[in-house]
Motif scaffolding. Structure first.
Motif: not given
Length: 247
Positions: A1-2, A6-12, A120-124
């Protein structure tokens, strides 16, 4: 997850939503239920670290207490001890350490996490566990402060700053023992004392002071000023609330 993806921003965004909702809701419930929530968060945060390092993210591998013990040399994994201690004891120095240092150490990790996690992917499960462990270390003290029943106090901040310095000294010494007697590589130690790489301010300081541990010392006066300034803001807020109730 870079980082910054987009996934990182989603987590935030999800984390910020939970944080804001928690701040709003914690003020609406009784002190009894506030304490229940604090206890559950502390235990959940401690279990997340236990699950990662003592159980290796599995329920069928037994318990690895040696790895868990070694991981206490890492700032955020020390929350395994710190979170329950801050909630289940009345020690104000521990609470102030949580408010003034651990809260912000964990929050920076959510923004610039370890490079290995970017693979790692965001769902790992490793990433979900990583995020949960650090987010709870942010959420718990934030809710404790938002409840209005706890606040940083300047009279404890010199003790907190000494605690931080001692923790890094002990963490560095523990990492040195592992490198010397167990063959652990410098990059695999559990402390920033020996690994400035990956954090720009540490890299810059080490370029000027190429001595492990010593290169961190210029940050110390800034930390002390931060702790006193942080406590000053909350003490002023408390005084204004008290004055408002008397008028």
């Amino acid at each position: 997850m870079a980082l910054g993806g987009i996934e990182h921003i989603g987590y935030l965004l999800v984390s910020c939503t939970i944080l804001i909702a928690g701040i709003f809701l914690i003020k609406k419930i009784s002190p009894f239920w506030q304490e229940v929530i604090f206890m559950l968060l502390a235990l959940t945060g401690a279990f997340g670290i236990f699950f990662r390092y003592a159980m290796h993210l599995s329920f069928d591998r037994g318990f690895d207490f040696i790895t868990l013990l070694k991981q206490q040399l890492q700032v955020c994994n020390f929350n395994f001890i710190l979170l329950p201690a801050a909630v289940f004891t009345k020690n104000k120095r521990i609470k102030n350490y949580l408010f003034g240092f651990a809260l912000f150490a964990a929050s920076t990790t959510l923004i610039t996490y370890n490079r290995s996690l970017t693979q790692l992917p965001w769902y790992h499960i490793s990433f979900i566990n990583f995020w949960m462990n650090h987010f709870i270390a942010v959420l718990l003290p934030t809710l404790m402060l938002a409840s209005g029943r706890y606040y940083p106090e300047k009279k404890y901040m010199m003790s907190v700053s000494i605690m931080v310095l001692l923790y890094f000294a002990l963490s560095g010494f523990g990492s040195w023992l592992l490198m010397t007697y167990e063959g652990v590589s410098r990059m695999d130690t559990y402390s920033f004392v020996f690994v400035p790489e990956g954090v720009w301010i540490f890299e810059w300081l080490y370029s000027w002071i190429p001595i492990y541990f010593v290169y961190l010392l210029p940050i110390y006066p800034v930390l002390v000023l931060w702790l006193y300034g942080f406590a000053h803001v909350f003490e002023n807020k408390k005084h204004h609330i008290i004055e408002k109730h008397h008028t």
